[in-house]
Design an enzyme around this catalytic site. Structure first.
Site, PDB file in Angstrom:
ATOM      1  N   GLU A 199      -6.286  -4.316   0.311  1.00 53.09           N
ATOM      2  CA  GLU A 199      -5.854  -5.041   0.874  1.00 53.09           C
ATOM      3  C   GLU A 199      -7.007  -6.399   0.684  1.00 53.09           C
ATOM      4  OE1 GLU A 199      -5.313  -2.153   1.998  1.00 53.09           O
ATOM      5  OE2 GLU A 199      -4.361  -1.943   3.944  1.00 53.09           O
ATOM      6  N   THR A 210       0.921  -1.083  -0.372  1.00 52.19           N
ATOM      7  CA  THR A 210      -0.003  -0.386  -0.112  1.00 52.19           C
ATOM      8  C   THR A 210       0.822   1.207   0.033  1.00 52.19           C
ATOM      9  OG1 THR A 210       0.393   0.149   2.339  1.00 52.19           O
ATOM     10  CG2 THR A 210      -1.967  -0.768   1.612  1.00 52.19           C
TER      11      THR A 210
END
Ligand code: ADP
Length: 543
Positions: free
Chosen positions: A330, A186
């Site tokens: 995610e 991320t």
């Protein structure tokens, strides 16, 4: 319990390619190459090259679960790496080139990458970093001999030379479906980037769910353009979903500005483009300049940030219907889709408009719950906000080798905390009202920065905007509106505040507006609230 008597075959990424190469053999991957020209290959031809690549990887000594990194734009060679690396049992680690150098260095070391495949456009950047990267890291430039950089300290191999002479079939290993397939960090709006390690099973199931939920956009023979990069959450899964449904992929390379996208879409009659609002704003400017949308363009899937009414309206005026989507790295990443429920389209327009601004309904296998500050369940009544938690077959169970981040993200029941604040209604329609990390809490009451941004964006003097919280002695926090105006000299600040005041409670109206000529962007192209909060940390609000 009686067991079913059905075969158990592993869900594998190599099967998607084999399926597309036979069932949809003539569908294509059309790429604008960094070399400058347009390249076309069918899925059948692509299977041949992917097989050659996997043989080459074996020859280079890549073994099961080795991490193979990519630093590349959207193009056919990047697609080949997705399948060639994962298919033979290694892990395809896509790196976001827009990340700061220290973060690229961090994630290459953290992932323990063994080979880096990079476009020649990134050679200079990596050369500067080379001394800080693992000394055993090998480099492959994703081009042919004619375009290899003449002098570089990386001593790289040439991608096309690597493939040459290898067989065009590969005996794909029958992996356990839970084998790691790809890795994406991320962009790390807080702290170091965190790795989401996808499996073959999670990837195939995500592609199947996406194919079902985005049927309006996808379909055999349609051309789909991922403006969302392959280095950002696997381009929202499109390199898997498109072959699965027989859609062709149109890869834009580095050309994500409005003019470049328009030209490519027009030439190829792209049906649907997927990406973040910023890219669609750029394309809109070109559409308005030319007075028409690109040929065949009908459908847009927009996510990563909230879609505004003005963007939906502007595209609709040009014959393009926007579908709002919400997701996270995610979650592989798609969590919801905003297509109208059956029957709603023939109902009141106001109801349809309101629904289109929500993040929509969940994909199959994405379960959602809302939780308050004390961890108690919040009702799915469409009005009560809570922090959104998710679980599902394509949601991370932990971050890659990061126990601290895992501990703060996964709750005691194994649900993943998204950091988004949202409401859910009875039919499961999600409305993101804020981000936990981006919340404005004034006098103990919530203010939705997204609501205010949406309203401000509908004012003709506002080109772009963001609302952030600034510290306030009495109220804790107060909202500050930062605006990129259409024209600074004529921006009607009082009018913008008055418009907001019409839609929200008076105490929710921003205390002030500052004008700026540009908003800082995070590496994914979204407005970086983190940077804005730093820039305006000491901003003194009017009394
Ligand atoms: P992506 O940008 O692909 O959605 P990231 O993991 O970088 O994935 O960012 C996820 C976050 O972006 C979400 O937690 C949410 O805060 C925000 N986000 C994503 N989609 C939307 C959306 N449609 N509306 C509002 N916020 C969104």
């Amino acid at each position: 319990m009686m067991q079913g008597m059905m075969m158990h075959r592993p869900l594998l990424i190599s099967d998607i390619l084999e399926f597309a190469a036979s069932a949809y053999s003539e569908q294509e991957i059309i790429s604008r190459r960094v070399e400058g020209d347009i390249h076309r290959a069918t899925y059948a031809q692509t299977r041949g090259r992917v097989s050659q690549l996997s043989h080459a990887l074996v020859e280079l000594g890549v073994g099961p679960s080795d991490r193979v990194a990519t630093l590349a734009w959207n193009g056919y060679r990047h697609f080949e790496l997705y399948y060639g690396v994962s298919g033979m049992g290694a892990v395809c680690h896509t790196i976001n080139p827009r990340l700061p150098a220290e973060q690229i260095e961090y994630i290459i070391s953290h992932a323990e990458d063994t080979i880096l495949f990079l476009e020649f456009t990134f050679v200079d950047m990596i050369e500067k970093l080379k001394d800080r990267l693992p000394s055993n890291l090998r480099y492959v430039v994703m081009t042919d001999e004619a375009h290899m950089p003449s002098s570089t300290t990386l001593s790289p191999l040439c991608y096309e030379t690597l493939l040459e002479g290898h067989p065009t079939t590969f005996d794909w290993p029958e992996l356990d479906e839970n084998t790691a397939a790809s890795l994406c960090y991320t962009s790390g709006t807080t702290g170091n980037p965190k790795g989401a390690l996808y499996s073959h099973r999670s990837t195939v199931l995500h592609a199947m769910s996406a194919a079902l939920s985005f049927m309006n956009a996808l379909g055999e023979g349609r051309k789909i353009l991922p403006a969302v990069p392959l280095f950002h959450v696997n381009a929202w899964g499109l390199p898997y979903t498109c072959p699965l449904v027989g859609a062709s992929l149109v890869m834009p390379g580095p050309g994500l500005d409005g003019d470049s996208l328009f030209e490519l879409m027009d030439a190829e009659s792209v049906y649907s483009m997927w990406g973040v609002p910023t890219v669609f704003q750029g394309l809109l400017a070109t559409i308005q300049e030319k007075g028409r949308a690109p040929d065949g363009f009908c459908d847009a899937v927009i996510g990563g940030s909230a879609v505004t009414q003005s963007l939906i309206d502007a595209y609709r005026e040009n014959g393009v219907e926007i579908c709002h989507a919400w997701g996270m790295t995610e979650l592989s990443p798609l969590g919801t889709q905003g297509n109208l429920p059956a029957g709603m389209a023939s109902g009141p327009k106001a109801e349809c408009d309101a629904f289109k601004l929500t993040q929509g309904r969940r994909l199959f296998s994405v379960q959602m719950k809302l939780v308050d500050d004390n961890g108690a369940a919040v009702a799915h009544d469409g009005v009560s906000p809570g922090e959104l938690y998710v679980r599902g077959n394509s949601t991370i169970s932990q971050y890659y080798q990061n126990d601290a981040a895992t501990a703060s993200a996964i709750d005691a029941d194994g649900w993943f905390g998204t950091g988004d604040v949202a409401t859910l209604d009875a039919r499961g329609c999600l409305t993101i009202t804020d981000r936990a990390k981006d919340l404005i809490k004034s006098g103990g009451e919530w203010i939705s920065s997204l609501d205010i941004e949406n309203i401000a964006m509908s004012h003709p003097d506002v080109r772009q905007c963001a609302v952030i919280a600034v510290p306030h002695e009495k109220w804790g926090e107060r909202p500050l509106l930062i605006v990129v105006p259409e024209a600074e000299s004529t921006a009607d600040l009082a009018g913008i505040l008055a418009l907001i005041g019409k839609h929200v409670s008076s105490w929710q109206v921003p205390d002030d507006i500052v004008l700026t000529d540009r908003l800082p962007l995070a590496p994914t192209g979204k407005i970086s609230k983190k940077d804005l909060r730093e820039i305006y940390a000491d901003y003194v609000l009017p009394q």
